[in-house]
Design an enzyme around this catalytic site. Structure first.
Site, PDB file in Angstrom:
ATOM      1  N   GLY A  93       0.829  -1.209   0.000  1.00 59.06           N
ATOM      2  CA  GLY A  93       0.000   0.000   0.000  1.00 59.06           C
ATOM      3  C   GLY A  93       0.859   1.252   0.000  1.00 59.06           C
ATOM      4  O   GLY A  93       0.533   2.250  -0.651  1.00 59.06           O
ATOM      5  N   ASP A 313      -0.058  -0.725  13.289  1.00 61.40           N
ATOM      6  CA  ASP A 313       0.638  -1.909  12.749  1.00 61.40           C
ATOM      7  C   ASP A 313       0.975  -2.931  13.837  1.00 61.40           C
ATOM      8  O   ASP A 313       1.250  -4.100  13.540  1.00 61.40           O
ATOM      9  CB  ASP A 313       1.933  -1.485  12.049  1.00 61.40           C
ATOM     10  CG  ASP A 313       1.661  -0.730  10.753  1.00 61.40           C
ATOM     11  OD1 ASP A 313       0.543  -0.833  10.223  1.00 61.40           O
ATOM     12  OD2 ASP A 313       2.580  -0.040  10.269  1.00 61.40           O
TER      13      ASP A 313
END
Ligand code: S3P
Length: 426
Positions: A93, A313
C-alpha cells in the site's frame, strides 16, 4: 508454505533487524527524483520495499546493490521516464499510494497495480487530494488498483486528511514537490513523520506547525548517504515474544525510535513491561538505539483514539500480548484495521478461535480478556505478514507445536523473520 512453530522456554540473545519499511520506501522514492547518487545502508530486505525499488528502476532510476548498500542514481525532478510495463507494487500500500503522488506529476502515463490483497485496498483516499491538485487518475470500480495515472501539471493545495494516514499525507507532500508554491497537509492526529524528515535530508524546505505540514514545491533535491534504522514494528514481535516466554532476556540493536513510532514502547512500559533503551543516537534526522527487554507480567490496557492510530501496525501482536496479560486488551477506533493487508480484526479473531482464545469482535475494534492460554492449532496468515508474525509469537506459548499456513507472507516486511526467531528461541 507451512511452517511448524514449537513452544519454547526462552527468547534470548542479541539481534539486529532489517531496515525500517516506512523509511526505506521514502528514501528510495526521494532518491529516484533527486540529483546524483544516494547510498542507503540497511535498506529493508522485505518484499514491499523491493517492490518500490523495482518501480523506481522501471521509471529510469539506476538501482544497484553492493556489499549491503543500496545505491540509487536519481534522475532529478523531471528526469523519470515512462515505463513500458504496468508497475507492480506487489502487496505494498505504501508503494502505490506514495508513488502515485510522484506519478501524478510526470509528463507521461503510468499504470500501477499489485497483488490480490492490494487490489482490494481503497485508493480514493489519495485520488481525492491528488485530483484537487490537477491529477488525472482512473481506478478499478472508481477506487481500487490498478490505477492509470496520466501525468499533469499540478497545483499546490491545502488539504485536511479525513483519515489519519501517513501514506496519504506523504502522497500529497510528494506531489507538492512538483507544484509551484506551498502545499499544506493538516492531520487530525499526528502520524509518522518519516517523509518530513527525509524531505529535509534531501534538501527540500518543509515547515511543521503543530499538525500542519507544508512543503515548498520545485526544490533542488540532492542524493546523499543514509542509514535506515532497524524496524520498530518488526521489533514488536520480538518484544512481545520476550515478554511472554518464560526466562527471556533479549537485546535488539539499532532500532528506530522516532517519537511518532515509539508509542509501542510507552504503552508496553505503562503496562509494566521491563524495557530499557540505551545508546540513543540520531541518523538522517531519525533516532536509533538499543532496546533491552526481559520477561515480565503485563497488566493489559485500552487502546483508543490517537493511540490506536499510532499503534495500528502493532495491534495484531498486542492482541496476542493482551490475551496473556492480567486484565486483557481493549482496542477502539480501529476501523482502519479492516482495510489493511487483510481485515485484521477478522484474521486475528479467526486465529484466536482456532487456538481456543476468546475475543469479542466489534465493528471498529475488539476486546481480548486476559489470563488465557493458547491451544496448539493450525493457524493461517491469510497472506498478511503481520498476522503471520503475530501468530508465530502466539505459537511460542501454545500447549504444543502449531502449524502456520501461508507463513511465507512474513517476508513482505521481514524476510529473515523465521531464521531470527529460531536463533533466539531456546
Ligand atoms: C505507513 C503508514 C501506515 C501503516 C503502514 C505504513 C507508512 O498506513 O499502517 O504499514 O509507511 O506511511 P496508513 O497511512 O494507511 O495509516
Amino acid at each position: 508454505m507451512l511452517q511448524q512453530i514449537r513452544p519454547t522456554s526462552s527468547i534470548s540473545g542479541a539481534i539486529t533487524l532489517p531496515g525500517d519499511k516506512s523509511i526505506s520506501h521514502r528514501y528510495a522514492m526521494l532518491a529516484a527524483i533527486a540529483e546524483g547518487v544516494t547510498k542507503i545502508e540497511n535498506y529493508s530486505s522485505g518484499a514491499d520495499c523491493q517492490s518500490t525499488l523495482a518501480c523506481v528502476r522501471a521509471l529510469g532510476a539506476g538501482v544497484e546493490r553492493l556489499d549491503g548498500v543500496t545505491s540509487i542514481e536519481g534522475r532529478g525532478l523531471d528526469g523519470l521516464r515512462e515505463s513500458s510495463e504496468t508497475l507492480d507494487a506487489g502487496n505494498s500500500g505504501s508503494t502505490i499510494r506514495m508513488l502515485s503522488g510522484i506519478l501524478a506529476a510526470q509528463s507521461f502515463t503510468t499504470r500501477i497495480g499489485g497483488d490480490e490483497s492490494l487490489s482490494r485496498r481503497p485508493m480514493d483516499r489519495i485520488m481525492i487530494p491528488l485530483r484537487q491538485m490537477g491529477a488525472c487518475i482512473e481506478a478499478s470500480e472508481g477506487r481500487f488498483p490498478p490505477l492509470t495515472i496520466r501525468g499533469a501539471k499540478l497545483q499546490p493545495i491545502e488539504y485536511t486528511l479525513p483519515v489519519a494516514s501517513a501514506q496519504v499525507k506523504s502522497s500529497v507532500l510528494l506531489a507538492g514537490l512538483f507544484a509551484p508554491g506551498r502545499t499544506t497537509v493538516h492531520e487530525p492526529v499526528r502520524t509518522r513523520d518519516h517523509t518530513e524528515l527525509a524531505l529535509r535530508e534531501f534538501g527540500a524546505e518543509v515547515e511543521v506547525e503543530k499538525r500542519s505540514i507544508s512543503v515548498i514545491g520545485l526544490p533542488h533535491l540532492q542524493g546523499r548517504e543514509l542509514v535506515v534504522p532497524g524496524d520498530l514494528s518488526s521489533a514488536a514481535f520480538f518484544l512481545v515474544a520476550a515478554l511472554i516466554v518464560r526466562e527471556s532476556a533479549l537485546t535488539i540493536h539499532g532500532v528506530g525510535l522516532n517519537p511518532t513510532r515509539s508509542a509501542l514502547l510507552d504503552f508496553l512500559a505503562e503496562m509494566g513491561a521491563a524495557i530499557k533503551i540505551l545508546d540513543v543516537k540520531s541518523t538522517g534526522g531519525e533516532l536509533i538505539g538499543d532496546v533491552l527487554v526481559r520477561k515480565s507480567p503485563v497488566r493489559g490496557g485500552i487502546l483508543e483514539k490517537a493511540r490506536t492510530a499510532a499503534l495500528i501496525d502493532e495491534i495484531p501482536v498486542l492482541a496476542v500480548l493482551g490475551a496473556v496479560s492480567e486484565e486483557g486488551l481493549v482496542v477502539r477506533d480501529a476501523s482502519e484495521l479492516r482495510v489493511k493487508e487483510t481485515d485484521r480484526i477478522a484474521t486475528i479473531a479467526e486465529n484466536f478461535r482456532r487456538m481456543g482464545v476468546a475475543m469479542d469482535v466489534r465493528e471498529d475494534g475488539f476486546a481480548v480478556p486476559g489470563r488465557q492460554s493458547f491451544r496448539a492449532a493450525e493457524l493461517d496468515s491469510f497472506g498478511d505478514h503481520r498476522i503471520a508474525m503475530a501468530f508465530s509469537v502466539a505459537a511460542l506459548v501454545a500447549d504444543g507445536p502449531c502449524i502456520l499456513d501461508n507463513a511465507e507472507s512474513a517476508s513482505v516486511s521481514f524476510r529473515e523473520f523465521f531464521d531470527t526467531l529460531q536463533r533466539v528461541a531456546g
